[in-house]
Design a protein around this motif. Structure first.
Motif, PDB file in Angstrom:
ATOM      1  N   LEU A  75      40.792  65.031 -22.035  1.00 54.69           N
ATOM      2  CA  LEU A  75      42.090  64.517 -22.437  1.00 54.69           C
ATOM      3  C   LEU A  75      43.004  64.405 -21.223  1.00 54.69           C
ATOM      4  O   LEU A  75      43.747  63.427 -21.074  1.00 54.69           O
ATOM      5  N   GLU A  76      42.927  65.367 -20.335  1.00 55.51           N
ATOM      6  CA  GLU A  76      43.748  65.329 -19.135  1.00 55.51           C
ATOM      7  C   GLU A  76      43.413  64.106 -18.278  1.00 55.51           C
ATOM      8  O   GLU A  76      44.301  63.471 -17.714  1.00 55.51           O
ATOM      9  N   ASP A  77      42.130  63.756 -18.199  1.00 58.00           N
ATOM     10  CA  ASP A  77      41.715  62.567 -17.446  1.00 58.00           C
ATOM     11  C   ASP A  77      42.321  61.304 -18.055  1.00 58.00           C
ATOM     12  O   ASP A  77      42.834  60.438 -17.343  1.00 58.00           O
ATOM     13  N   ILE A  78      42.265  61.200 -19.361  1.00 60.49           N
ATOM     14  CA  ILE A  78      42.782  60.021 -20.050  1.00 60.49           C
ATOM     15  C   ILE A  78      44.285  59.899 -19.858  1.00 60.49           C
ATOM     16  O   ILE A  78      44.807  58.823 -19.560  1.00 60.49           O
ATOM     17  N   LEU A  79      45.002  61.022 -20.013  1.00 56.74           N
ATOM     18  CA  LEU A  79      46.452  60.997 -19.815  1.00 56.74           C
ATOM     19  C   LEU A  79      46.826  60.628 -18.383  1.00 56.74           C
ATOM     20  O   LEU A  79      47.764  59.862 -18.156  1.00 56.74           O
ATOM     21  N   GLN A  82      46.432  56.938 -18.010  1.00 61.43           N
ATOM     22  CA  GLN A  82      47.529  56.225 -18.667  1.00 61.43           C
ATOM     23  C   GLN A  82      48.799  56.294 -17.820  1.00 61.43           C
ATOM     24  O   GLN A  82      49.516  55.306 -17.697  1.00 61.43           O
ATOM     25  N   ARG A  83      49.076  57.457 -17.236  1.00 60.31           N
ATOM     26  CA  ARG A  83      50.250  57.589 -16.374  1.00 60.31           C
ATOM     27  C   ARG A  83      50.120  56.675 -15.150  1.00 60.31           C
ATOM     28  O   ARG A  83      51.064  56.008 -14.765  1.00 60.31           O
ATOM     29  N   GLN A  84      48.923  56.650 -14.579  1.00 58.94           N
ATOM     30  CA  GLN A  84      48.679  55.816 -13.409  1.00 58.94           C
ATOM     31  C   GLN A  84      48.833  54.337 -13.758  1.00 58.94           C
ATOM     32  O   GLN A  84      49.443  53.583 -13.011  1.00 58.94           O
ATOM     33  N   ALA A  85      48.297  53.932 -14.906  1.00 59.62           N
ATOM     34  CA  ALA A  85      48.411  52.530 -15.333  1.00 59.62           C
ATOM     35  C   ALA A  85      49.876  52.163 -15.558  1.00 59.62           C
ATOM     36  O   ALA A  85      50.304  51.049 -15.247  1.00 59.62           O
ATOM     37  N   GLY A  86      50.676  53.106 -16.075  1.00 58.89           N
ATOM     38  CA  GLY A  86      52.101  52.869 -16.282  1.00 58.89           C
ATOM     39  C   GLY A  86      52.849  52.672 -14.975  1.00 58.89           C
ATOM     40  O   GLY A  86      53.782  51.883 -14.892  1.00 58.89           O
TER      41      GLY A  86
END
Length: 90
Positions: A75-79, A82-86
């Protein structure tokens, strides 16, 4: 098990292994026999997890979760993704 059909087959096999009829297992788990029959055939396309847990408890079994081989994203990887993509505006 990866599909509802596999869960349905596993439930059916477990009941047969224990020598129980649908009516007997349904009574032990306090669920309608028709519900068990639908779950064993995956005819509704979905299963109640609560009912599945009751049926497993009635057989003396439990459900466990295991990590898939080769599946290491957390889950930490996915978050973090997502933060990086933002930040990059993707």
């Amino acid at each position: 098990m990866e599909t509802l059909a596999e869960v349905a087959e596993g439930l059916r096999s477990l009941r047969a292994e224990l020598g129980l009829t649908q009516a007997q297992l349904a009574e032990r788990a306090s669920v309608p026999r028709v519900t068990l029959a639908r779950m064993e055939t995956a005819s509704q396309g979905d299963m109640s997890v609560a009912t599945l847990l009751r049926l497993l408890e009635a057989t003396g079994r439990e459900m466990t979760f295991t990590r898939r081989a080769g599946h290491s994203r957390t889950l930490e990887d996915i978050l973090a993704e997502q933060r990086q993509a933002g930040r990059t505006g993707r």
